[in-house]
Enzyme design. Sequence first.
Site, short mmCIF file in Angstrom:
data_model
loop_
_atom_site.label_atom_id
_atom_site.label_comp_id
_atom_site.label_asym_id
_atom_site.label_seq_id
_atom_site.Cartn_x
_atom_site.Cartn_y
_atom_site.Cartn_z
N ARG A 182 0.71 -1.18 0.07
CA ARG A 182 0.06 0.09 -0.15
C ARG A 182 0.83 1.24 -0.05
NH1 ARG A 182 -5.09 -1.78 1.88
NH2 ARG A 182 -5.86 0.22 0.78
N ARG A 212 -14.59 -3.41 10.74
CA ARG A 212 -13.91 -2.12 10.06
C ARG A 212 -14.87 -1.59 8.87
NH1 ARG A 212 -7.73 -1.90 8.84
NH2 ARG A 212 -8.32 -0.15 8.32
C1 EPZ Z 1 -9.14 2.22 -1.75
O1 EPZ Z 1 -8.21 2.28 -1.25
C2 EPZ Z 1 -10.13 1.58 -0.94
N1 EPZ Z 1 -10.32 2.42 0.37
C3 EPZ Z 1 -9.99 -0.07 -1.12
O2 EPZ Z 1 -10.99 -0.51 -0.41
C4 EPZ Z 1 -10.15 -0.37 -2.70
O3 EPZ Z 1 -9.68 -1.66 -2.43
C5 EPZ Z 1 -9.06 0.23 -3.31
O4 EPZ Z 1 -9.55 1.71 -3.24
C6 EPZ Z 1 -9.22 0.18 -4.87
O5 EPZ Z 1 -10.49 0.18 -5.08
C7 EPZ Z 1 -10.74 3.39 0.61
O6 EPZ Z 1 -11.38 3.94 -0.23
C8 EPZ Z 1 -10.72 3.76 2.22
P1 EPZ Z 1 -5.84 2.56 -4.68
P2 EPZ Z 1 -6.81 2.98 -1.73
O7 EPZ Z 1 -5.13 4.09 -4.20
O8 EPZ Z 1 -7.14 4.27 -2.12
C9 EPZ Z 1 -1.60 1.39 -5.77
C10 EPZ Z 1 -11.66 -1.80 1.25
O9 EPZ Z 1 -11.82 -3.20 1.50
N2 EPZ Z 1 -0.76 2.52 -5.29
O10 EPZ Z 1 -6.73 2.87 -5.53
O11 EPZ Z 1 -5.56 2.56 -0.88
C11 EPZ Z 1 -1.99 0.27 -4.52
O12 EPZ Z 1 -0.81 -0.26 -3.85
C12 EPZ Z 1 -10.49 -1.12 0.96
O13 EPZ Z 1 -12.72 -1.36 1.68
C13 EPZ Z 1 0.15 3.01 -5.42
O14 EPZ Z 1 1.17 2.36 -5.93
O15 EPZ Z 1 -6.32 2.06 -3.18
C14 EPZ Z 1 -2.94 -0.49 -5.28
O16 EPZ Z 1 -2.00 -1.66 -5.94
C15 EPZ Z 1 -9.37 -2.27 0.54
N3 EPZ Z 1 0.80 4.29 -4.73
C16 EPZ Z 1 -3.43 0.34 -6.46
O17 EPZ Z 1 -2.60 1.55 -6.59
C17 EPZ Z 1 -0.16 5.07 -4.07
O18 EPZ Z 1 0.48 6.27 -3.84
C18 EPZ Z 1 -4.84 0.70 -6.24
O19 EPZ Z 1 -4.71 1.32 -4.81
C19 EPZ Z 1 -1.56 4.67 -3.82
C20 EPZ Z 1 -1.80 3.44 -4.51
#
Ligand code: EPZ
Length: 425
Positions: free
Chosen positions: A128, A405
């Site tokens: 993350r 959660r």
């Molecule tokens: C949001 O997380 C949700 N959480 C997650 O829900 C959800 O799975 C995810 O979006 C994808 O839809 C909330 O909204 C609080 P991302 P987020 O940034 O924002 C990578 C649940 O079960 N990434 O879209 O953290 C990351 O590692 C949770 O309710 C980077 O590389 O997800 C992932 O592989 C789990 N650099 C991909 O992008 C960054 O700076 C998508 O992550 C940020 C993310």
Amino acid sequence: MNNFDNTDVEKIFIKGENQINGSVTISGAKNAALPLMALSLIINKGFRLSNIPNLADTRLMAKLLADLGTTIDWQNDTINFNGGPQKDEASYDLVRHMRASILVLGPLLVSKGTAKVPLPGGCAIGTRPIDLHILVMEKLGAIVTFDSGFIHASLKSDGLRGGVINFPKISVGATESAIMTAVLAKGETKILNAAQEPEIVDLGMCLIKAGANIKGLGTNTITINGVKKLTSVNYSVVPDRIEAGSFAIASSITKGDVEILNVRPGDLNSFLNVLKATGSNVQIHKNSFRVSSSKRPVPHNITTEAHPGFPTDLQAQFMALMSIADGNTIIKETIFENRFMHVPELIRMGAKIVITKQEAIVNGVKKLKASRVMASDLRASMCMILGALAASGTSEIDGIFHLDRGYENLVDKLSNLGANIRRSF
Ligand code: EPZ
């Protein structure tokens, strides 16, 4: 040990094979409520949010905001926020429990001109990273450094100014950071390769109601023209499409019949089309949909994608359904690098699943068997519940603090739908 809620010794017991029948009202979306609550740092007076789910994560966000100096009056599903932050440093003891705490970075920077936020930890589903959130701050005029586990962001002399943010990969949270930080920046901001999730649209709609100038919500290009200030606003959080999808699968996996109320079916198009393809009957209405099934599910391959594709947050729950399908299913996870923690636990229930890299090959079995299983993360814990609802015998599920959660009153809701479920130490 999750000492935030001290519920890590509680378990859920489910005697399976009851049909899940009746109607259930969906709560507000956790993933919309969290960024919306962070807006209290930049909408400093007269900000009222309703339809907020009472969850470990929303309670934690409320504590984090109160610790920053915001006044929080939480009655039932409504919070009245007053007064902006009194300090610019977020508490490590609170941030370390929840990744979404990174969402206070931008609003804190906007409000105080400086922000110190502990680097959030990873979690079971992946490392993350937060590099895209840092990209946002730097593109909008901040200087960002890292020191002993903290992110330090501060503004140059000309303050926050608009810019072009071209995301190398789609990120829900980073898109939300960009929107919350750009709305009060000087000039125009263009967000390219923006995430299109309904929760992001909800955040933007609340900001527009408070006077922000945002175009392109729900598309991959969002244009924001900064305004001088935001006015007071009352807003209701969008229903939780992931909770709705989870109950839809509870109906399908038990050959039940459930009316899912207070939801926007359009937020779940790709999921509902897949559910129909597995043989469930899906009737769609304006603010509800009905799911029923009378036969063993048909296998249907999926690949998780950013919205409007199949949501990664329903992948584990869908795998529970496919574990009893009449044939093989390939489930490909493209969003997170380690979102198959539920697989070994499903195998303990008798599922036949093989993982190769980002793909799980599910060879459907006729019936799952009750077992003692451990939940590893929020959506995996729902997967265990769904497997147990279909399994013969009584299952025991540990680690249910994960469930608290993201699912409000889950045991009551399932029990009212006919599940033989109880929670105890
Ligand atoms: C949001 O997380 C949700 N959480 C997650 O829900 C959800 O799975 C995810 O979006 C994808 O839809 C909330 O909204 C609080 P991302 P987020 O940034 O924002 C990578 C649940 O079960 N990434 O879209 O953290 C990351 O590692 C949770 O309710 C980077 O590389 O997800 C992932 O592989 C789990 N650099 C991909 O992008 C960054 O700076 C998508 O992550 C940020 C993310």
